[in-house]
Write a protein that holds these residues in place. Structure first.
Motif, PDB file in Angstrom:
ATOM      1  N   ASP A   1       0.808  -1.217   0.000  1.00  0.00           N
ATOM      2  CA  ASP A   1       0.000   0.000   0.000  1.00  0.00           C
ATOM      3  C   ASP A   1       0.842   1.269   0.000  1.00  0.00           C
ATOM      4  O   ASP A   1       0.341   2.354  -0.323  1.00  0.00           O
ATOM      5  CB  ASP A   1      -0.945   0.004   1.210  1.00  0.00           C
TER       6      ASP A   1
ATOM      7  N   ARG B   1      -6.854   7.287   3.263  1.00  0.00           N
ATOM      8  CA  ARG B   1      -5.459   6.838   3.310  1.00  0.00           C
ATOM      9  C   ARG B   1      -4.904   6.876   4.732  1.00  0.00           C
ATOM     10  O   ARG B   1      -4.132   5.998   5.127  1.00  0.00           O
ATOM     11  CB  ARG B   1      -4.608   7.733   2.396  1.00  0.00           C
TER      12      ARG B   1
ATOM     13  N   GLN C   1      -6.163   3.860   6.356  1.00  0.00           N
ATOM     14  CA  GLN C   1      -5.388   2.710   5.907  1.00  0.00           C
ATOM     15  C   GLN C   1      -4.094   2.585   6.716  1.00  0.00           C
ATOM     16  O   GLN C   1      -3.702   1.489   7.114  1.00  0.00           O
ATOM     17  CB  GLN C   1      -5.040   2.839   4.420  1.00  0.00           C
TER      18      GLN C   1
ATOM     19  N   ASN D   1      -7.089  -4.286  -2.161  1.00  0.00           N
ATOM     20  CA  ASN D   1      -6.949  -4.736  -0.772  1.00  0.00           C
ATOM     21  C   ASN D   1      -8.183  -5.476  -0.265  1.00  0.00           C
ATOM     22  O   ASN D   1      -8.084  -6.295   0.658  1.00  0.00           O
ATOM     23  CB  ASN D   1      -6.715  -3.539   0.154  1.00  0.00           C
TER      24      ASN D   1
ATOM     25  N   PHE E   1      -6.531   0.779  -4.673  1.00  0.00           N
ATOM     26  CA  PHE E   1      -7.010   0.677  -3.297  1.00  0.00           C
ATOM     27  C   PHE E   1      -7.951  -0.511  -3.116  1.00  0.00           C
ATOM     28  O   PHE E   1      -7.888  -1.231  -2.112  1.00  0.00           O
ATOM     29  CB  PHE E   1      -7.727   1.968  -2.895  1.00  0.00           C
TER      30      PHE E   1
ATOM     31  N   SER F   1      -9.991   0.934   2.580  1.00  0.00           N
ATOM     32  CA  SER F   1      -9.652   0.722   1.168  1.00  0.00           C
ATOM     33  C   SER F   1     -10.886   0.902   0.287  1.00  0.00           C
ATOM     34  O   SER F   1     -10.798   1.438  -0.831  1.00  0.00           O
ATOM     35  CB  SER F   1      -9.061  -0.677   0.973  1.00  0.00           C
TER      36      SER F   1
END
Length: 293
Positions: A17, A97, A100, A164, A161, A81
């Motif tokens: 990521d 983000r 994440q 994931n 993204f 995600s």
């Protein structure tokens, strides 16, 4: 060993990521019509959240159990995600983000603790397991570069993204079957003040540096933000000295002589390597490769 495969996938994913969005960044910039300064925060939000919350994630896994925090981390990572993939604005994407990064900060230390507990009875097996688990990180970083390009070219940027999501769901299904209940190491308090102060300090430090080229390095905004960052960092040191169970026991820097120098080297390496990773994609994508020479 089956449990180790799940834990290695987790380590692979959280480093993936970091790198997978590189090639997609110019496309995201065009999609949201944002400046390069704004674009940086799509990258920064993840690594800052991940790095600053890592110690807190380790402490939470010590107190509440590694398996529980591992699962919680994957829930956060999977949900964030989805939010990143369906983001309708740059601000939403940056927030996703950051989430994440929080999920990754819960996963990494709990996964490491589980690996060490699984193979604690055999030094030779422990060495093999740590080698496999450790190799998953550079594999994820390398795979992210070309996977990001393939996904962006063949599908679209949201899929860097959304990739994931199926992996996260698979891990959440396999974890109860393959990973034994985490050991609850000890009772204790969580240094939330320390976590908040160091996170705020680093966020302000990065923000002041990122915006300094636009507002000026000696502008009131830059000087003010750097000053507040320094105050918060000083507060963090004071908190760690007075707290009975700090996030960072400061005495380890005295008892372990190479720890401070090792951390300084890694900080300089990260500052050079990660920033190059970000800008190199933009140079190549926009045809500015000649500027590098």
């Amino acid at each position: 060993w089956k449990a180790l495969s799940v834990l290695s996938i987790a380590q692979f994913l959280i480093i993936l990521d970091t790198s997978i969005i590189g090639v997609a960044l110019p496309t995201i910039q065009q999609h949201f019509s944002i400046t390069q300064t704004e674009l940086q925060w799509i990258f920064n939000a993840y690594v800052i959240s991940f790095g600053t919350m890592l110690l807190l994630g380790g402490r939470l896994s010590d107190i509440f159990g590694q398996k529980r925090i591992f699962v919680a981390g994957f829930l956060v990572l999977t949900i964030s995600s989805i939010l990143a993939g369906i983001a309708t604005s740059n601000d939403v994407l940056i927030a996703a983000r950051a989430l994440q990064g929080l999920g990754a900060a819960l996963i990494a230390p709990s996964a490491l603790s589980i690996v060490m507990n699984l193979f604690a009875n055999s030094k030779s097996e422990m060495n093999k397991a740590m080698g496999i688990w450790g190799a998953a990180a550079p594999a994820g970083g390398t795979a992210g570069v070309f996977l990001g390009g393939i996904i962006t070219a063949w599908l679209d940027w949201p899929w860097v993204f959304l990739i994931n999501v199926p992996i996260g769901i698979a891990v959440l299904i396999l974890t109860p079957k393959l990973i034994p209940q985490g050991i609850r190491k000890k009772e204790g308090n969580i240094d939330y003040l320390g976590a908040v102060s160091i996170t705020a300090s680093l966020v302000l430090l990065v923000y002041s540096i990122v915006t300094a080229n636009d507002v000026g390095w000696v502008s009131a905004q830059t000087i003010f933000l750097l000053g507040v960052s320094a105050i918060l960092f000083t507060a963090f040191i004071a908190i760690e000295r007075r707290t009975k169970e700090p996030l960072i026991p400061l005495h380890i820097f005295k008892t372990t002589r190479n720890l401070l120098s090792g951390n300084m080297v890694m900080a300089l390496l990260g500052a050079a390597w990660v920033s190059m990773w970000f800008f190199l994609n933009l140079y190549i994508k926009h045809g500015y490769l000649g500027c590098l020479f």
